[in-house]
Design a protein around this motif. Structure first.
Motif, PDB file in Angstrom:
ATOM      1  N   ASN A 285      45.792  53.836  43.360  1.00 30.08           N
ATOM      2  CA  ASN A 285      44.570  54.054  44.134  1.00 30.08           C
ATOM      3  C   ASN A 285      43.322  54.118  43.260  1.00 30.08           C
ATOM      4  N   GLU A 286      43.434  54.770  42.094  1.00 30.23           N
ATOM      5  CA  GLU A 286      42.268  54.892  41.214  1.00 30.23           C
ATOM      6  C   GLU A 286      41.840  53.528  40.677  1.00 30.23           C
TER       7      GLU A 286
ATOM      8  N   ASP B  30      37.364  47.592  43.044  1.00 29.07           N
ATOM      9  CA  ASP B  30      36.495  47.302  44.181  1.00 29.07           C
ATOM     10  C   ASP B  30      35.033  47.510  43.795  1.00 29.07           C
ATOM     11  N   HIS B  31      34.747  48.597  43.071  1.00 29.31           N
ATOM     12  CA  HIS B  31      33.373  48.864  42.627  1.00 29.31           C
ATOM     13  C   HIS B  31      32.859  47.748  41.733  1.00 29.31           C
ATOM     14  N   PHE B  32      33.629  47.373  40.729  1.00 30.35           N
ATOM     15  CA  PHE B  32      33.171  46.372  39.769  1.00 30.35           C
ATOM     16  C   PHE B  32      33.043  44.984  40.426  1.00 30.35           C
TER      17      PHE B  32
ATOM     18  N   VAL C 112      38.111  47.392  49.635  1.00 32.01           N
ATOM     19  CA  VAL C 112      37.954  48.244  50.819  1.00 32.01           C
ATOM     20  C   VAL C 112      38.315  47.513  52.108  1.00 32.01           C
ATOM     21  N   ASN C 113      38.339  46.187  52.050  1.00 36.42           N
ATOM     22  CA  ASN C 113      38.702  45.394  53.225  1.00 36.42           C
ATOM     23  C   ASN C 113      40.203  45.084  53.262  1.00 36.42           C
ATOM     24  N   ASP C 114      40.968  45.753  52.389  1.00 38.70           N
ATOM     25  CA  ASP C 114      42.422  45.575  52.302  1.00 38.70           C
ATOM     26  C   ASP C 114      42.795  44.150  51.908  1.00 38.70           C
ATOM     27  N   SER C 115      41.920  43.508  51.141  1.00 37.37           N
ATOM     28  CA  SER C 115      42.184  42.165  50.651  1.00 37.37           C
ATOM     29  C   SER C 115      42.484  42.222  49.171  1.00 37.37           C
ATOM     30  N   SER C 116      43.367  41.347  48.705  1.00 34.57           N
ATOM     31  CA  SER C 116      43.707  41.302  47.286  1.00 34.57           C
ATOM     32  C   SER C 116      42.456  41.128  46.442  1.00 34.57           C
ATOM     33  N   ILE C 117      42.373  41.903  45.374  1.00 30.23           N
ATOM     34  CA  ILE C 117      41.224  41.850  44.470  1.00 30.23           C
ATOM     35  C   ILE C 117      41.028  40.448  43.896  1.00 30.23           C
TER      36      ILE C 117
END
Length: 217
Positions: free
Chosen positions: A105-106, A112-114, A137-142
């Protein structure tokens, strides 16, 4: 002064093999970046001292590394990190990363931030395990639709640890929707796409450090 968050593994054992951070994948970029005037912070999920894979160094360490190893002697916990303080994040390799980087999670929150703020995201060798199971945050792969590289299936087979690792990194990156590229076994290979800069293996460490520096300067 540009600030880079360098994330390393806390895992010191995989199967019956001692593992941890692949030392050059922290120290070589950290040396390059500190000499360029950037500030480097070592971090990990649990914080504290980072285990080092004994296969990644000899008894004689290069003198140029003196002092550069300090950030991995007492890393910050990811839960204590404010991503607003950093201009870039970099995930170091070593087989330990295959166990504690995915589905975290961390790490998801940091990525997501970067990504959303178009800050640099880097990873080397097994470091791209940070992209496995971690979503925005949209539950999509980074890394959906992103061109990246990382330790290849062929390289993993050559280590003799392919049966010990929980997955093959190349396969999982493809499963996550990334466009995976390999330069061949033990070949220097760095891929840049959007704000992602990834290196395939230890042989790519110096090159990725240079490219990362160029993009931050």
């Amino acid at each position: 002064m540009k600030k880079i968050l360098m994330v390393a593994t806390n895992v010191d054992q995989i199967g019956d093999q001692q593992t941890g951070l692949w030392l050059s994948e922290f120290v070589e970029p950290a040396t390059e970046w500190t000499h360029a005037g950037f500030e480097v912070t070592g971090a990990s999920i649990k914080g504290g001292k980072i285990p080092i894979d004994p296969n990644s160094y000899s008894n004689e360490l290069p003198r140029v590394w003196d002092g550069v190893m300090e950030p991995i002697h007492d890393t910050a916990k990811l839960t204590d990190i404010n991503p607003d303080d950093y201009d870039a994040i970099f995930f170091c390799g070593g087989h330990g990363a295959m166990l504690d980087f995915p589905n975290n999670n961390e790490i998801s929150a940091l990525l997501d931030h970067f990504k959303q703020n178009e800050k640099l995201i880097g990873a080397i060798c097994h470091g791209p395990a940070a992209f496995v199971g971690n979503k925005d945050v949209n539950d999509s792969s980074i890394v959906k639709g992103i061109k990246i590289t990382g330790y290849s299936n062929e390289e993993e087979q050559g280590t003799g640890l392919a049966e010990a690792v929980p997955f093959l990194l190349e396969d999982e990156l493809k499963e996550a929707g990334a466009s995976y590229e390999s330069g061949g076994p033990e070949a220097e290979h760095v891929v840049v796409d959007q704000n992602f800069i990834t290196g395939q293996n230890p042989q790519s460490t110096h090159r990725i450090a240079e490219i990362f520096k160029e993009h931050l300067s």
